[in-house]
Structures are given as C-alpha cells and as structure tokens.
Design a protein around this motif. Structure first.
Motif, short mmCIF file in Angstrom:
data_model
loop_
_atom_site.label_atom_id
_atom_site.label_comp_id
_atom_site.label_asym_id
_atom_site.label_seq_id
_atom_site.Cartn_x
_atom_site.Cartn_y
_atom_site.Cartn_z
N VAL A 100 -8.75 4.88 3.00
CA VAL A 100 -9.33 3.57 3.28
C VAL A 100 -9.21 2.69 2.03
CG1 VAL A 100 -11.46 2.32 3.81
CG2 VAL A 100 -10.96 4.48 4.97
N ILE A 101 -8.86 1.43 2.25
CA ILE A 101 -8.82 0.47 1.16
C ILE A 101 -10.01 -0.46 1.32
CG2 ILE A 101 -7.55 -1.46 0.14
CD1 ILE A 101 -5.00 -0.11 0.89
N ASN A 102 -10.90 -0.43 0.36
CA ASN A 102 -12.12 -1.22 0.44
C ASN A 102 -11.86 -2.64 -0.08
OD1 ASN A 102 -13.93 0.94 1.36
ND2 ASN A 102 -13.50 1.85 -0.63
N ALA A 103 -11.21 -3.42 0.75
CA ALA A 103 -10.89 -4.80 0.38
C ALA A 103 -10.72 -5.64 1.64
CB ALA A 103 -9.62 -4.83 -0.47
N TRP A 115 -7.36 -10.35 4.26
CA TRP A 115 -6.73 -11.63 3.89
C TRP A 115 -6.60 -11.75 2.37
CZ3 TRP A 115 -9.42 -11.38 8.47
CH2 TRP A 115 -8.77 -11.90 9.59
N GLU A 116 -7.65 -11.33 1.68
CA GLU A 116 -7.59 -11.37 0.21
C GLU A 116 -6.50 -10.43 -0.31
OE1 GLU A 116 -10.55 -10.75 -3.66
OE2 GLU A 116 -11.36 -10.78 -1.61
N LEU A 117 -6.36 -9.29 0.36
CA LEU A 117 -5.34 -8.33 -0.03
C LEU A 117 -3.94 -8.91 0.16
CD1 LEU A 117 -5.41 -5.35 -1.05
CD2 LEU A 117 -4.88 -4.67 1.28
N GLN A 118 -3.74 -9.67 1.23
CA GLN A 118 -2.44 -10.29 1.46
C GLN A 118 -2.07 -11.25 0.34
OE1 GLN A 118 -0.34 -9.40 4.12
NE2 GLN A 118 -1.93 -7.84 4.19
N VAL A 174 0.86 -1.19 0.00
CA VAL A 174 0.00 0.00 0.00
C VAL A 174 0.90 1.23 0.00
CG1 VAL A 174 -1.76 1.31 1.23
CG2 VAL A 174 -1.84 -1.20 1.22
N ASP A 175 0.77 2.03 -1.03
CA ASP A 175 1.61 3.22 -1.16
C ASP A 175 1.38 4.18 0.01
OD1 ASP A 175 3.47 4.88 -2.29
OD2 ASP A 175 2.10 5.78 -3.75
N GLU A 176 2.47 4.71 0.55
CA GLU A 176 2.47 5.64 1.67
C GLU A 176 2.04 4.97 2.98
OE1 GLU A 176 0.28 9.17 0.78
OE2 GLU A 176 1.50 9.69 -0.98
N ALA A 177 2.05 3.65 3.02
CA ALA A 177 1.73 2.94 4.26
C ALA A 177 2.71 1.81 4.52
CB ALA A 177 0.30 2.40 4.21
#
Length: 280
Positions: A174-177, A180-183, A33-36
């Motif tokens: 906020v990331i709307n995801a 676990w799926e994001l990982q 995640v950019d900037e995080a």
C-alpha cells in the motif's frame, strides 16, 4: 517526418490492446511505483538490466557509463517493442506486473492487419518498385531510429529523472499517499510555454495535466496546465518543471549518470542538480 508519423500511427493501431494493458491499466494508476508500473520494469536481479533507473536495483560496475551508452541504445526501441510484443502476447501473457488479457477478435484483426499493412508498404511495395535492398534497409533503419528516439525521449524525460518521486509501497503493498498528489510528484513537465515543443510532442510536455486528467483530449492540456500549476502553489505541492526541452533531456541523462555512479543505493550529499527546475 511524415513517414515517422505514419509509423507511429500504425504501431499504435496494431498495439492497441498491448498499450491499453501497459499504459492505461499499469502506468497511469501506478506511476513510477516499483513492481507496479510496467513502464519502469527492469530485468530480474539474476539477469541484470541494461540500465539502472531505480535505487532498488543492484548497482553493477557496467552502469558507470550508462549515461553514455544508453542514449545510443534508445534508437533500437521500435525494434525492441516489435519483438517484445510478440513474446508478451503469445508466451509471457503479462507485461511486467500487468496481466495481458486475451485479445478480442477486433484486437487480433488490428494486430495482424497492422502487421500486414506495415510490411506491405514498408518492404513489399518498395521492392516491387525496384528499390535496391540496401537502400530499403537503410531507410527503414533510419525511420525506426527516429521513431525510437521520438518515443523514448518524450516519455523518459517525463518520469525517469531525479526530480520526480519514486514511491515505494509498504509491507502490505500500500502507498499511503493521495493519488492525484502522487501523479503530480511522479511527473515532470517541460517547455509548456513553447508552442513548437507542444506541437512536436503532441502536448505530452504537459505531462502532469495529462496524468491528473488522463481522459482530457491532449489539445486542451495547455489550457489545463496553468490551473494545475496554480493549484499546486495553493496547496504547497511540488510541481516538477524544466524550462526547456534541453533541460528535460539533461535531467534524464543526469539521472542515468547519478545512478550509474552510485553504489549501495546511496549518493553523495554533494550531488546536486544543476538543472533549471522550478518548484511551486
């Protein structure tokens, strides 16, 4: 190899607090995640970074050949980390977006104790034993280069490539995801059926299982990976996988080449990966 492993162990001990802030509090919760995610932090726009790994970075002509010069610069990672850790702990107080808290007494002891031990066994003892300075410096350099490539390439191929996702937060950060799926979508596995690669990487070629279950001991990751693959197949989630270590390394170099030759954050629709990637 033994010296390289000892070098890694000492660095992990002395950098325990530094790595906890960067890896545990930053990289794992906010992968790619950019900037995080501090692992993909790049220099400020007014001071362009040496490489372009994200579409959000402004393209510069010098990035055109980054796939050629960056693999050489990766050999300096160990030296760069030693300098960076000093400035982060004593001056910056943050590692990219992650604040580095004041180390405890134990962490200070590990940090300075690790430094003293490192320079004693790497520099002082060989000099007292009569080793020529030029030979000592050469061996330290070679060990550092091997350590740098070992660390850099293992981590780069897992996350810095064009096969994985690079999620961007909305205007509310906020990331709307699903987490676990994001990982899974931001991680790439490789050579999971090779005992040799698994042994040499400490099972970090099973990176997806490591991210989904970060507190599971790495020796169990080869057992967890087939379960993760089957779950991805059952729920229609993209599982990023390269069949060989060479394919994984190539995916990173190809990513550098693609972003180095892309202007205005766009790339040709004719640019397709020729890598052997499996999607489940």
């Amino acid at each position: 190899m033994a010296l390289m492993n000892l070098n890694l162990v000492i660095q992990c001990i002395e950098l325990h607090h530094f790595l906890h802030c960067q890896h545990t509090l930053g990289h794992h919760p906010y992968t790619n995640v950019d900037e995080a995610d501090p692992d993909i932090v790049t220099a400020a726009k007014e001071v362009p970074d040496l490489r372009r790994i994200k579409d959000t970075q402004t393209w510069l002509p010098r990035y055109f050949h980054q796939h050629l010069y960056m693999p050489f610069l990766y050999g300096l990672l160990a030296a760069k980390t030693r300098i960076q850790e000093f400035f982060i702990l004593f001056f910056y107080k943050n590692n990219g977006p992650v604040r580095v808290t004041r180390p405890s007494t134990v962490h200070w002891f590990l940090f300075f104790g690790g430094k003293i031990f490192y320079y004693t066994y790497r520099i002082l003892i060989p000099l007292l034993a009569g080793m020529p300075v030029w030979q000592l410096l050469f061996l330290v350099f070679v060990c550092d280069v091997f350590t740098s490539y070992y660390l850099a390439l293992i981590f780069q191929v897992s996350h810095v490539n064009s096969n994985v996702e690079w999620p961007l937060p909305d205007e509310n950060k906020v990331i709307n995801a699903d987490w676990w799926e994001l990982q899974i979508q931001t991680t790439q596995d490789y050579s999971t059926d090779s005992w040799f690669v698994t042994f040499m990487t400490g099972a970090l070629n099973h990176q997806t299982a490591h991210h989904v279950f970060p507190f599971v001991a790495q020796c169990y990751l080869p057992v967890v990976t087939p379960i993760v693959k089957k779950t991805c197949e059952d729920f229609g989630i993209k599982y990023n996988y390269c069949g060989t270590l060479w394919d994984a390394l190539s995916s990173h170099v190809w990513h550098l080449k693609r972003l180095g030759r892309v202007d205005k954050q766009e790339h040709s629709s004719n640019d397709v990966s020729v890598l052997k990637q499996k999607t489940y």
